[in-house]
Design a protein around this motif. Structure first.
Motif, PDB file in Angstrom:
ATOM      1  N   GLY A 354       7.245   9.585  -0.411  1.00 18.84           N
ATOM      2  CA  GLY A 354       7.328  10.681   0.390  1.00 18.84           C
ATOM      3  C   GLY A 354       5.607  10.516   0.665  1.00 18.84           C
ATOM      4  O   GLY A 354       5.415  11.222   2.347  1.00 18.84           O
ATOM      5  N   ASN A 355       4.497  10.169   0.299  1.00 19.88           N
ATOM      6  CA  ASN A 355       3.241   9.588   0.974  1.00 19.88           C
ATOM      7  C   ASN A 355       3.500   8.819   1.721  1.00 19.88           C
ATOM      8  O   ASN A 355       3.289   8.846   3.304  1.00 19.88           O
ATOM      9  N   HIS A 356       4.388   7.817   1.843  1.00 15.74           N
ATOM     10  CA  HIS A 356       4.541   6.927   2.784  1.00 15.74           C
ATOM     11  C   HIS A 356       5.243   7.675   4.317  1.00 15.74           C
ATOM     12  O   HIS A 356       4.298   7.285   5.507  1.00 15.74           O
ATOM     13  N   ALA A 357       6.067   8.146   4.290  1.00  6.83           N
ATOM     14  CA  ALA A 357       6.420   8.720   5.677  1.00  6.83           C
ATOM     15  C   ALA A 357       5.233  10.361   6.092  1.00  6.83           C
ATOM     16  O   ALA A 357       4.805   9.826   7.102  1.00  6.83           O
ATOM     17  N   ASN A 358       4.463  10.508   5.210  1.00  3.73           N
ATOM     18  CA  ASN A 358       3.315  11.497   6.145  1.00  3.73           C
ATOM     19  C   ASN A 358       2.548  10.011   6.724  1.00  3.73           C
ATOM     20  O   ASN A 358       1.845  10.449   7.420  1.00  3.73           O
ATOM     21  N   GLU A 359       2.418   9.496   5.898  1.00  3.82           N
ATOM     22  CA  GLU A 359       0.869   8.204   6.528  1.00  3.82           C
ATOM     23  C   GLU A 359       1.760   7.521   7.686  1.00  3.82           C
ATOM     24  O   GLU A 359       1.198   6.973   8.812  1.00  3.82           O
ATOM     25  N   LEU A 360       3.445   7.543   8.154  1.00  6.38           N
ATOM     26  CA  LEU A 360       3.921   7.155   9.237  1.00  6.38           C
ATOM     27  C   LEU A 360       3.020   7.600  10.469  1.00  6.38           C
ATOM     28  O   LEU A 360       3.171   7.720  11.513  1.00  6.38           O
ATOM     29  N   ILE A 361       3.765   9.408   9.271  1.00  7.77           N
ATOM     30  CA  ILE A 361       3.141  10.152  10.583  1.00  7.77           C
ATOM     31  C   ILE A 361       2.368  10.257  11.356  1.00  7.77           C
ATOM     32  O   ILE A 361       1.580  10.215  12.597  1.00  7.77           O
ATOM     33  N   ASN A 362       1.255   9.881  10.324  1.00  6.15           N
ATOM     34  CA  ASN A 362      -0.464   9.986  10.842  1.00  6.15           C
ATOM     35  C   ASN A 362      -1.161   9.010  11.960  1.00  6.15           C
ATOM     36  O   ASN A 362      -0.769   8.605  12.695  1.00  6.15           O
ATOM     37  N   PHE A 363      -0.004   7.696  11.442  1.00  8.32           N
ATOM     38  CA  PHE A 363       0.209   6.269  12.103  1.00  8.32           C
ATOM     39  C   PHE A 363       0.730   6.479  13.154  1.00  8.32           C
ATOM     40  O   PHE A 363      -0.547   5.961  14.587  1.00  8.32           O
ATOM     41  N   ALA A 364       0.866   7.033  13.549  1.00  6.97           N
ATOM     42  CA  ALA A 364       2.382   7.652  14.806  1.00  6.97           C
ATOM     43  C   ALA A 364       1.633   8.571  16.235  1.00  6.97           C
ATOM     44  O   ALA A 364       1.518   8.413  17.089  1.00  6.97           O
ATOM     45  N   MET A 365       1.076   9.448  14.994  1.00  9.63           N
ATOM     46  CA  MET A 365      -0.179  10.252  15.834  1.00  9.63           C
ATOM     47  C   MET A 365      -0.994   9.598  16.593  1.00  9.63           C
ATOM     48  O   MET A 365      -1.864   9.402  17.897  1.00  9.63           O
ATOM     49  N   ASP A 366      -1.709   9.182  16.305  1.00 14.10           N
ATOM     50  CA  ASP A 366      -3.138   8.228  16.076  1.00 14.10           C
ATOM     51  C   ASP A 366      -2.422   6.492  17.131  1.00 14.10           C
ATOM     52  O   ASP A 366      -3.162   6.823  18.348  1.00 14.10           O
ATOM     53  N   PHE A 367      -1.546   6.124  17.390  1.00 13.51           N
ATOM     54  CA  PHE A 367      -0.815   5.302  17.759  1.00 13.51           C
ATOM     55  C   PHE A 367      -0.428   5.676  19.934  1.00 13.51           C
ATOM     56  O   PHE A 367      -1.013   5.120  20.551  1.00 13.51           O
ATOM     57  N   ILE A 368       0.067   7.238  19.796  1.00 13.02           N
ATOM     58  CA  ILE A 368      -0.205   7.701  20.738  1.00 13.02           C
ATOM     59  C   ILE A 368      -0.741   8.103  21.571  1.00 13.02           C
ATOM     60  O   ILE A 368      -1.719   8.634  22.169  1.00 13.02           O
ATOM     61  N   ALA A 369      -2.262   8.110  20.572  1.00  8.38           N
ATOM     62  CA  ALA A 369      -3.621   8.555  21.316  1.00  8.38           C
ATOM     63  C   ALA A 369      -3.930   8.137  21.973  1.00  8.38           C
ATOM     64  O   ALA A 369      -5.074   7.357  22.593  1.00  8.38           O
ATOM     65  N   GLN A 370      -4.112   6.045  21.972  1.00 10.35           N
ATOM     66  CA  GLN A 370      -4.410   5.083  22.362  1.00 10.35           C
ATOM     67  C   GLN A 370      -4.182   5.042  23.894  1.00 10.35           C
ATOM     68  O   GLN A 370      -3.413   5.205  23.913  1.00 10.35           O
ATOM     69  N   LYS A 371      -5.185   4.519  24.807  1.00 15.86           N
ATOM     70  CA  LYS A 371      -4.966   3.986  25.894  1.00 15.86           C
ATOM     71  C   LYS A 371      -4.239   3.205  26.414  1.00 15.86           C
ATOM     72  O   LYS A 371      -3.370   3.500  27.201  1.00 15.86           O
ATOM     73  N   SER A 372      -4.263   1.866  26.034  1.00 16.76           N
ATOM     74  CA  SER A 372      -4.111   0.905  26.244  1.00 16.76           C
ATOM     75  C   SER A 372      -3.214   0.460  24.766  1.00 16.76           C
ATOM     76  O   SER A 372      -3.974  -0.353  24.088  1.00 16.76           O
ATOM     77  N   VAL A 373      -1.518  -0.358  24.418  1.00  9.31           N
ATOM     78  CA  VAL A 373      -1.281  -0.897  23.368  1.00  9.31           C
ATOM     79  C   VAL A 373      -0.904  -2.319  23.668  1.00  9.31           C
ATOM     80  O   VAL A 373      -0.526  -2.370  22.895  1.00  9.31           O
TER      81      VAL A 373
END
Length: 823
Positions: A354-373
């Motif tokens: 349950g914790n892992h699911a919410n942390e994955l969501i946070n990682f995803a939101m941070d990732f798409i905010a990056q300029k270049s990946v």
């Protein structure tokens, strides 16, 4: 260090107890070689993984202990379509029986719930190593690199499997995979967080909205789709006990057909987030530092793309990683919900999901905010071009221009089609073309076109980016209504220019072949214009019938009274008059206009004679049956009229055309013409390679069978020398054409124009040399129509003008060279 596969078991969980007697009776009958009356039969449970419960079966016959793996559907109420062990069995059997993809051998599938409560299957046990931790602790750095490279190549092997050839053509829908997956997992996330279940995360719904708005264009078509594992990661691989190679891929529960880049991104998640057994997740290698020996994400992707032949995913990587994180969050939420209900196979390890699911969501939101990946180009490109543009390490392990498995399969299929249908019919086609009925269509041609379409050899020329634009205009964001589940796609196979080059060459071996595959000029160039520049109405009226092969087209640009290689000289007028345009002028060498199936002309003329030099020209679509369009005569090419295709002289006398037929707008004709010069014009070079290869083949056959002055021609030293020189010329020209195609894919038409110009000069001159030698070896027969050589030679010679005069291309090359000297 790695875990041995037999070290990952523990006693069977209370919720997963099995009826051992019933299981033993079933296995004794249905598993080949299963001991009939074992002295000992024990079951333990694998704790690794949280999907379908998986068990180790050990059978002691007294003489030896045999081990098997049983995988079953969980008990209790399950989410719709989840845990389909029958599909796992289907894909494992197909891959195991028909490919080199490393999978465990499956023995039997039981759908009878009366045996052990739910459906299950039994497969072989693989003695090997599983790396639970993607950091590979305890593994020497040099072996870490080998393990990750083996992982990339294993994933590429899955993605190279031909699903139609191994019986998995209907294993899933190929189009709109990510779109459907987003909706599926969004629905399951909602169901797993409904009332009385774990609370939902508002960020998840923002992530879902972002994903819906950023689905890559290639997802809608499914043309490049194939097997998707669905849960491909390093801890689902069994490695050889001592060698760094994969011997088995596990956990196929989520497998289907679809967008394979989703697998790649999911496999690469450790570079973004490290998923362990602790309460909280750790940031990935790209943030915390890559462990020594493990390749960077770009290097890993480079290995995969090199092995699979897939294009570099820089422009779409942000979506695919975010998609993988989203899907992981949804799956973890579902497993956590099952843990609360007491039926998650992962046991206590599932309590943190349950914790892992919410942390994955946070990682995803941070990732798409990056300029270049991801870097714009793969690391292998950087290695090839070092300081001062000195080429380094041109060949990697696969070779610079080695086609992918998928392209090789298409190429082999194309070669067989040519041998079975094209070459045997050449004399029949030529016979009709020389008869009084030559301006009619041979009935066999239409039959072969339908057969080529069924074989998946239709419209292979279409560039992926052009197809994506047209699909979006015609079908919107919804599924393609004519894709028929991925079969008979009108928008081609999603090939790059480089990939198509290997196939176009094969078609070039016969003057009759390209039209059978709907890959002939000028239709390809005209369809390319419509794909890139047409509006929705123009696409529906003209492009779709052309894609279907129902009609043909012609390109009217060249004029008899001016040097038309300079497009600014064009004198044909296109004058606006209310909601129409009036066309007046004369055109010739309008290839294809004599064909009885020709229905549309793309006419280039001037809409404003006073505008800037390159803004005077426009292009307009003209129905060939419009009053005032007069076909004056067919033109001959060294005596060939190329019936029923033909090259026409046409006059336009007050031809009234609707204003809606203008392409892109007034004054855009020169711009369109330049856009048309890239892929379509390079096709001629590709076909010329094939024509030269046909010449080499016929030359060799003649030299080995014909004697002159007491010995075979092949025994004369002068012939051997000239033939060797022809092979050298052909091979270096092929490499130049492939380089031009590769630059066109990577750099675009403008930056690749110098290399394209080189190819346009080199290819016809090389083909002429080879074909001339082949004709010489054939003696008088070489100059007759009894062989294809004279026709191939005439076509090649024509292209030194029709594909743009050599002098124009040489001027382009020289100017670019001088520009570089000034820098």
């Amino acid at each position: 260090m790695a875990s041995r596969t037999d070290d990952l078991v523990s006693p069977v969980q209370p919720a997963h107890q099995l009826d051992l007697d019933a299981l033993l009776r079933y296995a004794s009958v249905n598993v080949p070689g299963f001991p009939g009356s074992p002295s000992k039969f024990t079951i333990s449970q694998f704790g690794h993984g949280q999907s379908n419960p998986t068990f180790l079966m050990e059978v002691d016959s007294g003489a030896a202990v045999k081990r098997y793996v049983l995988r079953k559907k969980p008990a209790g109420k399950l989410l719709e379509s989840a845990h389909a062990v029958d599909r796992e069995f289907q894909v494992l059997r197909a891959l195991g029986d028909h490919t080199v993809v490393p999978v465990p051998k499956v023995f039997c599938l039981c759908n009878d719930p009366n045996v052990i409560g739910t459906a299950f299957y039994i497969m072989e046990f693989l003695e090997g190593r599983i790396f639970i931790d993607s950091k590979l602790p305890g593994v020497p750095p040099e072996r870490r690199r080998a393990i990750y490279r083996a992982t990339a190549k294993t994933l590429a092997s899955i993605h190279s499997a031909n699903v139609d050839m191994i019986g998995l053509g209907k294993y899933g829908r190929r189009d709109n995979y990510c779109r459907r997956q987003i909706e599926r997992w969004a629905k399951q996330y909602t169901a797993s967080t409904a009332e009385g279940k774990p609370a939902s995360n508002p960020k998840m719904f923002r992530l879902i909205d972002w994903l819906r708005q950023n689905i890559p264009p290639e997802d809608s078509s499914g043309v490049a789709a194939g097997i998707v594992h669905g849960d491909f990661r390093i801890d689902n691989l069994v490695f050889h006990p001592i060698e760094d190679r994969v011997i088995g891929i596990l956990d196929w529960e989520l497998s289907t057909l679809g967008n394979q880049m989703s697998d790649v991104a999911y496999c690469c998640l450790p570079y973004t987030v490290v998923i362990g057994q602790n309460k909280h997740l750790d940031a990935g290698f790209e943030v915390t530092g890559i462990p020594e020996g493990i390749p960077s994400q770009a290097e890993f992707l480079d290995d995969y793309c090199s092995a699979s032949g897939k294009p570099w995913p820089a422009k779409v990587w942000k979506f695919y990683v975010a998609f993988a994180l989203f899907r992981g969050a949804s799956i973890y939420t579902g497993v956590y919900n099952r843990w609360l209900l007491g039926n998650a196979s992962g046991g206590e390890r599932a309590r943190y999901l349950g914790n892992h699911a919410n942390e994955l969501i946070n990682f995803a939101m941070d990732f798409i905010a990056q300029k270049s990946v991801l870097p714009e180009y793969p690391p292998s490109d950087a290695k090839r071009f070092g300081n001062g543009n000195k080429i380094q390490n041109i060949l990697d392990e696969r070779g610079r221009f080695v086609p992918s498995q998928r392209v090789l399969e298409l190429r082999n299929k194309l070669i067989k089609f040519m041998e079975d249908y094209i070459y045997p019919n050449e004399k029949e086609f030529e016979k009709l073309a020389q008869s009084d009925a030559r301006w009619t269509i041979h009935p066999e041609e239409e039959r072969l076109k339908e057969l080529a379409r069924k074989e998946g050899l239709w419209n292979l020329w279409i560039p992926f980016d052009s197809a994506a634009r047209a699909r979006k205009l015609i079908f919107g964001e919804g599924p393609n209504p004519i894709s028929d589940g991925g079969r008979d796609l009108l928008f081609g196979a999603g090939l790059s220019n480089l990939e198509y080059g290997y196939l176009c060459e094969i078609m070039g071996r016969s003057v009759w072949a390209p039209q059978i595959f709907n890959c002939s000029a000028p239709d390809t160039g005209n369809m390319e214009v419509l794909l890139r520049y047409g509006n929705k109405e123009q696409l529906e009226e003209w492009l779709m019938p052309l894609l279907e092969g129902k009609i043909r087209s012609a390109f009217a640009m060249t004029e008899p009274q001016v040097a038309s290689s300079d497009a600014t000289n064009i004198e044909c007028s296109i004058k606006g008059q209310g909601d129409s345009y009036i066309i007046n002028g004369n055109k010739w060498w309008t290839s294809g206009a004599m064909d009885p199936r020709c229905r549309v002309l793309i006419v280039m003329g001037k809409t404003d004679f006073s505008a800037a030099k390159h803004k005077q020209q426009s292009m307009i679509l003209v129905d060939i049956k419009t009053p005032g369009v007069h076909i004056k005569r067919p033109l001959l090419v060294f005596g060939f009229d190329d019936a029923p295709h033909g090259h026409a002289e046409i006059s336009f006398e007050n031809v009234c055309v609707p204003a809606k037929n203008i392409l892109l707008g007034e004054g855009r004709g020169f711009e369109i013409a330049q856009g048309r010069l890239g892929p379509g014009r390079l096709h001629h070079c590709m076909r010329l390679i094939g024509a030269a290869e046909r010449g080499m083949q016929l030359m060799a056959e003649r030299a080995l069978s014909r004697k002159a002055f007491g010995k075979f021609i092949a025994q004369h030293g002068s012939f051997l020398s000239e033939m060797a020189k022809c092979r050298i010329e052909l091979e270096r020209t092929r490499l130049l054409v492939l380089e031009a195609a590769d630059q066109l894919d990577r750099l675009g038409n403008k930056k690749a124009r110098g290399t394209i110009a080189m190819a346009k000069v080199a290819a016809p001159n090389m083909a002429l040399k080879v074909l001339d030698m082949a004709m010489q070896v054939h003696g008088a027969a070489g100059f007759s129509t009894d062989t294809v050589l004279s026709h191939l030679w005439a076509t090649a010679r024509t292209l030194r003008v029709a594909d743009g005069p050599d002098d124009v291309h040489l001027g382009t090359i020289a100017k670019l060279e001088l520009q570089r000297a000034k820098l």
